[in-house]
Design a protein around this motif. Structure first.
Motif, PDB file in Angstrom:
ATOM      1  N   SER A 220      32.469  25.555 -34.456  1.00 17.65           N
ATOM      2  CA  SER A 220      32.544  26.523 -33.358  1.00 17.65           C
ATOM      3  C   SER A 220      31.164  26.824 -32.782  1.00 17.65           C
ATOM      4  CB  SER A 220      33.188  27.822 -33.857  1.00 17.65           C
ATOM      5  OG  SER A 220      32.433  28.371 -34.934  1.00 17.65           O
ATOM      6  N   LYS A 221      30.123  26.277 -33.418  1.00 15.82           N
ATOM      7  CA  LYS A 221      28.746  26.543 -32.981  1.00 15.82           C
ATOM      8  C   LYS A 221      28.093  25.240 -32.519  1.00 15.82           C
ATOM      9  CE  LYS A 221      28.205  30.394 -36.239  1.00 15.82           C
ATOM     10  NZ  LYS A 221      27.421  30.919 -37.394  1.00 15.82           N
ATOM     11  N   ILE A 222      28.067  25.057 -31.209  1.00 14.96           N
ATOM     12  CA  ILE A 222      27.492  23.848 -30.617  1.00 14.96           C
ATOM     13  C   ILE A 222      26.227  24.245 -29.868  1.00 14.96           C
ATOM     14  CG2 ILE A 222      27.902  21.903 -29.064  1.00 14.96           C
ATOM     15  CD1 ILE A 222      30.999  22.714 -29.571  1.00 14.96           C
ATOM     16  N   LYS A 223      25.128  23.616 -30.205  1.00 14.62           N
ATOM     17  CA  LYS A 223      23.831  23.998 -29.651  1.00 14.62           C
ATOM     18  C   LYS A 223      23.193  22.823 -28.910  1.00 14.62           C
ATOM     19  CE  LYS A 223      24.094  28.000 -31.802  1.00 14.62           C
ATOM     20  NZ  LYS A 223      24.234  29.285 -31.088  1.00 14.62           N
ATOM     21  N   TYR A 224      22.160  23.162 -28.125  1.00 13.45           N
ATOM     22  CA  TYR A 224      21.412  22.143 -27.385  1.00 13.45           C
ATOM     23  C   TYR A 224      19.937  22.265 -27.735  1.00 13.45           C
ATOM     24  CZ  TYR A 224      19.408  19.486 -23.496  1.00 13.45           C
ATOM     25  OH  TYR A 224      18.709  18.577 -22.737  1.00 13.45           O
ATOM     26  N   GLU A 225      19.339  21.137 -28.048  1.00 15.21           N
ATOM     27  CA  GLU A 225      17.916  21.103 -28.391  1.00 15.21           C
ATOM     28  C   GLU A 225      17.155  20.498 -27.208  1.00 15.21           C
ATOM     29  OE1 GLU A 225      16.007  20.394 -32.616  1.00 15.21           O
ATOM     30  OE2 GLU A 225      16.484  18.472 -31.681  1.00 15.21           O
ATOM     31  N   LYS A 227      14.059  19.960 -26.699  1.00 15.94           N
ATOM     32  CA  LYS A 227      12.971  19.034 -27.024  1.00 15.94           C
ATOM     33  C   LYS A 227      13.470  17.594 -27.109  1.00 15.94           C
ATOM     34  CE  LYS A 227       9.291  18.249 -30.425  1.00 15.94           C
ATOM     35  NZ  LYS A 227       8.676  18.730 -31.693  1.00 15.94           N
ATOM     36  N   THR A 228      14.616  17.403 -27.757  1.00 15.29           N
ATOM     37  CA  THR A 228      15.169  16.052 -27.918  1.00 15.29           C
ATOM     38  C   THR A 228      16.244  15.739 -26.884  1.00 15.29           C
ATOM     39  OG1 THR A 228      16.850  16.844 -29.477  1.00 15.29           O
ATOM     40  CG2 THR A 228      14.736  16.123 -30.397  1.00 15.29           C
ATOM     41  N   LYS A 229      16.670  16.795 -26.158  1.00 17.38           N
ATOM     42  CA  LYS A 229      17.738  16.665 -25.160  1.00 17.38           C
ATOM     43  C   LYS A 229      19.037  16.159 -25.793  1.00 17.38           C
ATOM     44  CE  LYS A 229      14.582  15.967 -21.280  1.00 17.38           C
ATOM     45  NZ  LYS A 229      14.192  15.105 -20.131  1.00 17.38           N
ATOM     46  N   HIS A 230      19.319  16.718 -26.969  1.00 18.08           N
ATOM     47  CA  HIS A 230      20.538  16.349 -27.684  1.00 18.08           C
ATOM     48  C   HIS A 230      21.328  17.602 -28.054  1.00 18.08           C
ATOM     49  CE1 HIS A 230      18.534  12.395 -28.519  1.00 18.08           C
ATOM     50  NE2 HIS A 230      19.775  11.996 -28.309  1.00 18.08           N
ATOM     51  N   PHE A 231      22.646  17.451 -28.073  1.00 18.92           N
ATOM     52  CA  PHE A 231      23.514  18.508 -28.579  1.00 18.92           C
ATOM     53  C   PHE A 231      23.654  18.334 -30.094  1.00 18.92           C
ATOM     54  CE2 PHE A 231      24.821  17.828 -24.178  1.00 18.92           C
ATOM     55  CZ  PHE A 231      24.820  19.126 -23.681  1.00 18.92           C
ATOM     56  N   TYR A 232      23.836  19.434 -30.789  1.00 20.46           N
ATOM     57  CA  TYR A 232      24.035  19.351 -32.233  1.00 20.46           C
ATOM     58  C   TYR A 232      24.958  20.478 -32.689  1.00 20.46           C
ATOM     59  CZ  TYR A 232      20.584  23.165 -32.692  1.00 20.46           C
ATOM     60  OH  TYR A 232      19.920  24.361 -32.601  1.00 20.46           O
ATOM     61  N   LEU A 233      25.454  20.352 -33.905  1.00 23.12           N
ATOM     62  CA  LEU A 233      26.358  21.350 -34.474  1.00 23.12           C
ATOM     63  C   LEU A 233      25.631  22.204 -35.497  1.00 23.12           C
ATOM     64  CD1 LEU A 233      29.520  19.130 -35.187  1.00 23.12           C
ATOM     65  CD2 LEU A 233      28.930  20.338 -33.080  1.00 23.12           C
ATOM     66  N   GLU A 234      26.017  23.470 -35.551  1.00 19.17           N
ATOM     67  CA  GLU A 234      25.588  24.338 -36.638  1.00 19.17           C
ATOM     68  C   GLU A 234      26.785  24.603 -37.535  1.00 19.17           C
ATOM     69  OE1 GLU A 234      23.767  27.928 -35.331  1.00 19.17           O
ATOM     70  OE2 GLU A 234      21.817  26.991 -34.949  1.00 19.17           O
ATOM     71  N   CYS A 235      26.542  24.666 -38.821  1.00 18.83           N
ATOM     72  CA  CYS A 235      27.620  24.907 -39.774  1.00 18.83           C
ATOM     73  C   CYS A 235      28.215  26.298 -39.550  1.00 18.83           C
ATOM     74  CB  CYS A 235      27.094  24.782 -41.205  1.00 18.83           C
ATOM     75  SG  CYS A 235      28.376  24.970 -42.469  1.00 18.83           S
ATOM     76  N   ASP A 236      29.552  26.376 -39.530  1.00 14.92           N
ATOM     77  CA  ASP A 236      30.215  27.673 -39.362  1.00 14.92           C
ATOM     78  C   ASP A 236      31.061  28.040 -40.577  1.00 14.92           C
ATOM     79  OD1 ASP A 236      32.236  25.836 -39.071  1.00 14.92           O
ATOM     80  OD2 ASP A 236      32.920  26.533 -37.111  1.00 14.92           O
ATOM     81  N   PRO A 303      41.502  14.245 -29.701  1.00 13.03           N
ATOM     82  CA  PRO A 303      40.629  14.557 -28.571  1.00 13.03           C
ATOM     83  C   PRO A 303      39.187  14.121 -28.830  1.00 13.03           C
ATOM     84  CG  PRO A 303      40.951  16.518 -29.896  1.00 13.03           C
ATOM     85  CD  PRO A 303      41.770  15.423 -30.546  1.00 13.03           C
ATOM     86  N   GLU A 304      38.524  13.753 -27.762  1.00 15.76           N
ATOM     87  CA  GLU A 304      37.079  13.530 -27.805  1.00 15.76           C
ATOM     88  C   GLU A 304      36.423  14.724 -27.124  1.00 15.76           C
ATOM     89  OE1 GLU A 304      33.651  10.695 -25.770  1.00 15.76           O
ATOM     90  OE2 GLU A 304      35.713   9.954 -25.916  1.00 15.76           O
ATOM     91  N   PHE A 305      35.434  15.300 -27.770  1.00 15.91           N
ATOM     92  CA  PHE A 305      34.766  16.480 -27.232  1.00 15.91           C
ATOM     93  C   PHE A 305      33.519  16.057 -26.456  1.00 15.91           C
ATOM     94  CE2 PHE A 305      37.399  17.900 -30.650  1.00 15.91           C
ATOM     95  CZ  PHE A 305      37.902  19.119 -30.214  1.00 15.91           C
ATOM     96  N   VAL A 306      33.429  16.574 -25.242  1.00 18.99           N
ATOM     97  CA  VAL A 306      32.328  16.227 -24.342  1.00 18.99           C
ATOM     98  C   VAL A 306      31.537  17.498 -24.042  1.00 18.99           C
ATOM     99  CG1 VAL A 306      31.711  15.230 -22.108  1.00 18.99           C
ATOM    100  CG2 VAL A 306      33.739  14.394 -23.334  1.00 18.99           C
ATOM    101  N   TYR A 307      30.210  17.402 -24.099  1.00 20.32           N
ATOM    102  CA  TYR A 307      29.354  18.569 -23.916  1.00 20.32           C
ATOM    103  C   TYR A 307      28.462  18.402 -22.686  1.00 20.32           C
ATOM    104  CZ  TYR A 307      30.567  18.431 -28.884  1.00 20.32           C
ATOM    105  OH  TYR A 307      31.237  18.316 -30.068  1.00 20.32           O
ATOM    106  N   LYS A 308      28.230  19.518 -22.019  1.00 19.00           N
ATOM    107  CA  LYS A 308      27.241  19.531 -20.940  1.00 19.00           C
ATOM    108  C   LYS A 308      26.634  20.925 -20.863  1.00 19.00           C
ATOM    109  CE  LYS A 308      30.377  20.666 -17.105  1.00 19.00           C
ATOM    110  NZ  LYS A 308      30.875  20.229 -15.770  1.00 19.00           N
ATOM    111  N   LEU A 309      25.481  21.005 -20.231  1.00 17.92           N
ATOM    112  CA  LEU A 309      24.800  22.288 -20.107  1.00 17.92           C
ATOM    113  C   LEU A 309      25.280  23.029 -18.866  1.00 17.92           C
ATOM    114  CD1 LEU A 309      21.045  21.759 -21.056  1.00 17.92           C
ATOM    115  CD2 LEU A 309      22.789  23.026 -22.303  1.00 17.92           C
ATOM    116  N   GLY A 310      25.610  24.306 -19.071  1.00 19.11           N
ATOM    117  CA  GLY A 310      25.991  25.151 -17.956  1.00 19.11           C
ATOM    118  C   GLY A 310      24.851  26.078 -17.581  1.00 19.11           C
TER     119      GLY A 310
END
Length: 354
Positions: A220-225, A227-236, A303-310
């Motif tokens: 439930s915790k999806i973050k954006y870095e 510096k690397t321009k990558h999305f990543y997950l945090e443990c919930d 489902p495939e989950f797709v991320y983008k910056l809002g």
């Protein structure tokens, strides 16, 4: 598999348009009742006074444990036992502790083989690299464990694990005194591309070791870095202090490191498929994109989950059906686990009543 396609067993029920949350136990209970309630009752009636043995055969990461666990969820832990050969072997890693158990005493008593007991133990502990762990050693361990599962139907994951063990599994029910039980081979067909992406996008929490998949099973915790321009997950995980989930070393190579293992798994599948005299349940976790709406409801497709910056660098998440090429080069959708289990239930009900 290439040039060997298992039949599609659809789940659609005429007139049933309700959405079911198949990610929750309560939602799955309603889902299974709505789609295969009759078959479940038929199997429950069988389990009232009888048992069966099912051998789960599939490539590594094909879902054997997941499907077996869902069957256990449906019919109850008092009726269904899951036996993983790999887990049993790892249980013996603390050999000193294991030798103090009743299971060890039974295992040693049951052992019959061409290798001395002491040599077989040495092979298990890694002190002998010239001899492989004998099949007879594994069979004795399984029999000793299954002694504790009286009156339960058994799903076995890990036997046969090699070509020479197929013949053993044909008569294994006799070895464990399940002489009148139906024994069934459950064969699972899964495209290599599905396994590949499951591995490549797998991430793990360094603290609690929870695993997820950034593409297929996010937290439930999806973050954006930035510096690397990558999305990543945090443990919930509520029992974990959290933190960034990371890929396991080598996972970026996908199936390449286990290619030989996967080829052997497929060889065993094809051999088992060609056998006569043993009932076979054929499962496939994928369907052609062109046929998915014909046989399955939308929520049953992985489902495939797709991320983008809002705005304000807020992560926006969207979903789409996950599409991959199957082993025959055709575009297909991967199925969630519950619709595959529906196929298992339908075929199991037919097999047990025949």
């Amino acid at each position: 598999m290439k040039n060997l396609e298992f039949p599609v067993v659809g789940t659609k029920v005429k007139g049933l348009t309700k959405f079911f949350d198949i990610n929750s136990p309560e939602g799955r209970k309603k889902y299974f009742e709505a789609k295969v309630g009759k078959e479940i009752r038929k199997i429950r009636s069988f389990l009232d006074d009888k048992t069966f043995i099912a051998y789960m055969l599939g490539k590594k990461n094909s879902g054997k444990g997941t499907y077996s666990q869902l069957i256990k969820e449906i019919f109850g832990k008092d009726k269904i036992a899951l036996v993983s050969v790999g887990d049993l072997i790892r249980e013996m890693d603390d050999w000193d502790s294991f030798t103090k158990t009743e299971k060890y005493k039974r295992m040693k008593r049951y052992y019959r083989g061409y290798m001395a007991w002491e040599d077989a133990v040495s092979a298990h502990l890694g002190r002998s690299t010239s001899k492989l762990l004998p099949t007879e050693f594994i069979l004795a361990l399984l029999k000793a464990h299954i002694d504790e599962l009286t009156g339960m139907s058994i799903f076995i994951d890990g036997l046969p694990r090699d070509m020479d063990q197929i013949s053993y599994s044909l008569y294994f029910r006799d070895l464990i005194n399940y002489r009148n039980d139906p024994d069934i081979f459950v064969l699972i067909d899964i495209p290599l591309s599905v396994i590949d992406e499951r591995i490549k996008y797998r991430v793990i929490c360094p603290n609690c070791k929870t695993t997820r998949n950034i593409k297929l099973l996010p937290t439930s915790k999806i973050k954006y870095e930035s510096k690397t321009k990558h999305f990543y997950l945090e443990c919930d995980n509520p029992d974990c202090k959290g933190g960034k989930m990371v890929g396991k070393e080598g996972d970026d190579k996908g199936i390449a490191p286990i290619k030989e293992r996967l080829e052997k798994d497929e060889e065993i599948l094809r051999k088992a498929f060609s056998l006569y005299g043993v009932p076979k349940i054929l499962l496939r976790n994928h369907v052609l994109v062109s046929e998915s709406n014909k046989y399955f409801d939308n929520y049953e497709i992985t489902p495939e989950f797709v991320y983008k910056l809002g705005k304000g660098e807020k992560v926006v998440v969207s979903e789409k059906p996950w599409s991959v090429l199957d082993d025959n080069g055709q575009m297909c959708n991967s199925l969630m686990a519950p619709p595959v289990v529906i196929s298992l239930i339908k075929q199991l009900a037919d097999t047990l009543s025949s």
